[in-house]
Design an enzyme around this catalytic site. Structure first.
Site, PDB file in Angstrom:
ATOM      1  N   SER A 120       0.822  -1.217   0.000  1.00  0.00           N
ATOM      2  CA  SER A 120       0.000   0.000   0.000  1.00  0.00           C
ATOM      3  C   SER A 120       0.850   1.258   0.000  1.00  0.00           C
ATOM      4  O   SER A 120       0.399   2.300  -0.448  1.00  0.00           O
ATOM      5  CB  SER A 120      -0.858   0.052   1.268  1.00  0.00           C
ATOM      6  OG  SER A 120      -1.676  -1.063   1.368  1.00  0.00           O
ATOM      7  N   HIS A 141      -1.660  -3.124  -7.130  1.00  0.00           N
ATOM      8  CA  HIS A 141      -2.300  -2.720  -5.866  1.00  0.00           C
ATOM      9  C   HIS A 141      -3.810  -2.887  -5.976  1.00  0.00           C
ATOM     10  O   HIS A 141      -4.489  -2.132  -6.669  1.00  0.00           O
ATOM     11  CB  HIS A 141      -1.919  -1.265  -5.540  1.00  0.00           C
ATOM     12  CG  HIS A 141      -2.408  -0.824  -4.207  1.00  0.00           C
ATOM     13  ND1 HIS A 141      -3.003   0.384  -3.977  1.00  0.00           N
ATOM     14  CD2 HIS A 141      -2.397  -1.467  -2.999  1.00  0.00           C
ATOM     15  CE1 HIS A 141      -3.338   0.476  -2.698  1.00  0.00           C
ATOM     16  NE2 HIS A 141      -2.981  -0.623  -2.089  1.00  0.00           N
ATOM     17  N   GLU A 153      -4.306  -0.585  -9.163  1.00  0.00           N
ATOM     18  CA  GLU A 153      -3.266   0.343  -9.599  1.00  0.00           C
ATOM     19  C   GLU A 153      -2.083  -0.497 -10.078  1.00  0.00           C
ATOM     20  O   GLU A 153      -1.626  -1.388  -9.351  1.00  0.00           O
ATOM     21  CB  GLU A 153      -2.835   1.249  -8.439  1.00  0.00           C
ATOM     22  CG  GLU A 153      -3.926   2.225  -8.013  1.00  0.00           C
ATOM     23  CD  GLU A 153      -3.528   3.075  -6.799  1.00  0.00           C
ATOM     24  OE1 GLU A 153      -3.745   4.289  -6.834  1.00  0.00           O
ATOM     25  OE2 GLU A 153      -3.024   2.513  -5.810  1.00  0.00           O
ATOM     26  N   ASN A 191      -3.927   5.879  -2.018  1.00  0.00           N
ATOM     27  CA  ASN A 191      -3.542   6.066  -0.610  1.00  0.00           C
ATOM     28  C   ASN A 191      -2.894   7.422  -0.346  1.00  0.00           C
ATOM     29  O   ASN A 191      -2.956   7.934   0.764  1.00  0.00           O
ATOM     30  CB  ASN A 191      -2.655   4.924  -0.129  1.00  0.00           C
ATOM     31  CG  ASN A 191      -3.493   3.697   0.198  1.00  0.00           C
ATOM     32  OD1 ASN A 191      -4.674   3.817   0.494  1.00  0.00           O
ATOM     33  ND2 ASN A 191      -2.909   2.526   0.111  1.00  0.00           N
TER      34      ASN A 191
HETATM   35  P1  NAD Z   1      -3.262  -9.212   6.781  1.00  0.00           P
HETATM   36  O1  NAD Z   1      -2.667  -8.927   8.107  1.00  0.00           O
HETATM   37  O2  NAD Z   1      -4.718  -9.487   6.678  1.00  0.00           O
HETATM   38  O3  NAD Z   1      -2.513 -10.421   6.060  1.00  0.00           O
HETATM   39  C1  NAD Z   1      -1.123 -10.533   5.967  1.00  0.00           C
HETATM   40  C2  NAD Z   1      -0.815 -12.004   5.857  1.00  0.00           C
HETATM   41  O4  NAD Z   1       0.570 -12.157   5.531  1.00  0.00           O
HETATM   42  C3  NAD Z   1      -1.059 -12.776   7.177  1.00  0.00           C
HETATM   43  O5  NAD Z   1      -1.940 -13.858   6.944  1.00  0.00           O
HETATM   44  C4  NAD Z   1       0.340 -13.255   7.553  1.00  0.00           C
HETATM   45  O6  NAD Z   1       0.359 -14.512   8.211  1.00  0.00           O
HETATM   46  C5  NAD Z   1       0.976 -13.345   6.164  1.00  0.00           C
HETATM   47  N1  NAD Z   1       2.425 -13.477   6.189  1.00  0.00           N
HETATM   48  C6  NAD Z   1       3.317 -12.897   7.027  1.00  0.00           C
HETATM   49  N2  NAD Z   1       4.570 -13.323   6.717  1.00  0.00           N
HETATM   50  C7  NAD Z   1       4.452 -14.202   5.677  1.00  0.00           C
HETATM   51  C8  NAD Z   1       5.364 -14.983   4.907  1.00  0.00           C
HETATM   52  N3  NAD Z   1       6.664 -14.960   5.175  1.00  0.00           N
HETATM   53  N4  NAD Z   1       4.865 -15.765   3.921  1.00  0.00           N
HETATM   54  C9  NAD Z   1       3.558 -15.812   3.659  1.00  0.00           C
HETATM   55  N5  NAD Z   1       2.631 -15.094   4.350  1.00  0.00           N
HETATM   56  C10 NAD Z   1       3.086 -14.301   5.343  1.00  0.00           C
HETATM   57  O7  NAD Z   1      -2.860  -7.952   5.855  1.00  0.00           O
HETATM   58  P2  NAD Z   1      -3.548  -7.457   4.506  1.00  0.00           P
HETATM   59  O8  NAD Z   1      -4.543  -6.416   4.832  1.00  0.00           O
HETATM   60  O9  NAD Z   1      -3.923  -8.646   3.677  1.00  0.00           O
HETATM   61  O10 NAD Z   1      -2.317  -6.699   3.823  1.00  0.00           O
HETATM   62  C11 NAD Z   1      -1.345  -7.383   3.048  1.00  0.00           C
HETATM   63  C12 NAD Z   1      -0.664  -6.401   2.127  1.00  0.00           C
HETATM   64  O11 NAD Z   1      -1.654  -5.792   1.282  1.00  0.00           O
HETATM   65  C13 NAD Z   1       0.056  -5.256   2.834  1.00  0.00           C
HETATM   66  O12 NAD Z   1       1.186  -4.919   2.092  1.00  0.00           O
HETATM   67  C14 NAD Z   1      -0.986  -4.139   2.794  1.00  0.00           C
HETATM   68  O13 NAD Z   1      -0.397  -2.867   2.890  1.00  0.00           O
HETATM   69  C15 NAD Z   1      -1.591  -4.372   1.425  1.00  0.00           C
HETATM   70  N6  NAD Z   1      -2.936  -3.850   1.207  1.00  0.00           N
HETATM   71  C16 NAD Z   1      -3.869  -3.890   2.211  1.00  0.00           C
HETATM   72  C17 NAD Z   1      -5.142  -3.397   1.954  1.00  0.00           C
HETATM   73  C18 NAD Z   1      -6.223  -3.459   3.017  1.00  0.00           C
HETATM   74  O14 NAD Z   1      -7.277  -2.825   2.827  1.00  0.00           O
HETATM   75  N7  NAD Z   1      -6.045  -4.187   4.104  1.00  0.00           N
HETATM   76  C19 NAD Z   1      -5.475  -2.855   0.706  1.00  0.00           C
HETATM   77  C20 NAD Z   1      -4.497  -2.859  -0.302  1.00  0.00           C
HETATM   78  C21 NAD Z   1      -3.230  -3.352  -0.030  1.00  0.00           C
END
Ligand code: NAD
Length: 304
Positions: A120, A141, A153, A191
């Site tokens: 993000s 993204h 994106e 963002n």
């Molecule tokens: P989340 O906390 O729901 O999920 C993250 C996952 O990554 C967890 O299940 C964790 O166990 C896993 N993880 C950690 N280390 C790992 C590894 N070594 N191998 C495999 N899996 C591993 O977080 P999220 O909201 O899904 O966010 C994930 C990414 O997406 C981040 O970079 C975030 O910035 C981005 N993002 C989030 C959103 C949102 O609305 N939440 C929107 C767009 C982008």
């Protein structure tokens, strides 16, 4: 033609499970990796629920749901992604964690595998530079919830090749999404504009400008937003919002990206929003009710 048939997803949380679901529904052979079986089981349960809702609404048939599930595999070993044509990373927003994964994948995958991050707020270049394939590295993204939100994106760095960018753009279309192109600056388009707004909503709540429900209702009814900002932060995950804010305040040096103490306290208390059952709202009730976090007194703010 993208030449992409096999998709890998790293991380099976909110975003990774959504990306894996969308890829499988779009017909791609998909493998998703998380670090433990319980995390994969949680992600799989979310996918089953989401696909069930799509069947109920008539968006897909039950045969299409079953075929999508048959295209989806859940693994704990990163090296099981080595035969993928593209790998989309959606792990916790932490550069060292992400780059550790990219280095391992760079060693395991053939040179033609394309890498994409769903970060993000980090730059794509800060990850591409950790690999030996910066020309085959892009940002993809997605938005939450991935099966519902049309936008992706597509981010190219200084080193992303034209071919990689075009394949990634076409891949987003093949997933049924609407791609837009962005350059590689923290927060990209959405963002950059959205995060200060969300943080301002938390600051308004912290100052006691209005109740949680009224802040959300005001932005829905007054500005036509489909969801109020406090609800939206709960949806994103308050832990993720704070991580994004910390990265953006460091990148831009502007106070408007600084997460307020109220948000940090909620994260420390384990109130991360929908995914933990509590944030600005309490999700144990149906429909969720405002949890109305205590507004800090001046002495509480000083301690935070
Ligand atoms: P989340 O906390 O729901 O999920 C993250 C996952 O990554 C967890 O299940 C964790 O166990 C896993 N993880 C950690 N280390 C790992 C590894 N070594 N191998 C495999 N899996 C591993 O977080 P999220 O909201 O899904 O966010 C994930 C990414 O997406 C981040 O970079 C975030 O910035 C981005 N993002 C989030 C959103 C949102 O609305 N939440 C929107 C767009 C982008």
């Amino acid at each position: 033609m993208t030449g992409i048939k096999r998709v890998g997803v790293v991380g099976c949380g909110l975003m990774g499970s959504g990306i894996a679901q969308v890829a499988a529904v779009a017909g791609f052979d998909t493998v998703v990796r998380d670090v433990s079986q319980p995390l994969l089981d949680r992600g799989r349960a979310g996918i089953l629920k989401s696909l069930g809702r799509m069947v109920d609404k008539g968006t897909i048939t039950s045969d299409a749901r079953d075929a999508s599930l048959a295209r989806l595999r859940f693994v704990t070993e990163l090296t099981e992604l080595k035969d993928r044509d593209i790998i989309v990373e959606a792990v916790t927003e932490d550069l060292d964690l992400k780059n550790g994964i990219w280095r391992e994948l760079d060693r395991a995958c053939p040179p033609e595998t394309m890498f994409a991050s769903n970060t993000s707020s980090l730059t794509i270049g800060s990850m591409a530079g950790a690999t030996l394939r910066p020309d085959r590295f892009v940002g993809l993204h997605f938005f939450n919830p991935v099966p519902m939100m049309p936008l992706v994106e597509v981010i190219r760095t200084e080193t992303t090749s034209e071919e990689t960018f075009e394949r990634a753009y076409s891949f987003a279309r093949a997933l049924g999404k609407e791609p837009v192109a962005a350059t590689d600056s923290p927060g990209f388009i959405v963002n950059l504009l959205l995060v200060p707004f969300l943080l301002d909503a938390a600051r308004a709540r912290e100052r006691g400008t209005a109740s949680t429900a009224d802040i959300d209702r005001a932005m829905q009814l007054g500005c036509g937003h489909p969801m109020g900002p406090l609800s939206l932060m709960d949806y994103i995950g308050l832990d993720t919002v704070v991580r994004i804010a910390d990265i953006m305040v460091e990148a831009y040096g502007e106070d408007r990206y600084d997460a307020p103490a109220l948000l940090r306290r909620m994260v420390t208390a384990g109130h991360h929003g929908r995914k933990t059952g509590k944030g600005f709202y309490d999700y144990s009730a149906d429909p969720p009710v405002p949890a109305d976090p205590p507004v800090p007194t001046p002495s509480m703010s000083e301690k935070a």
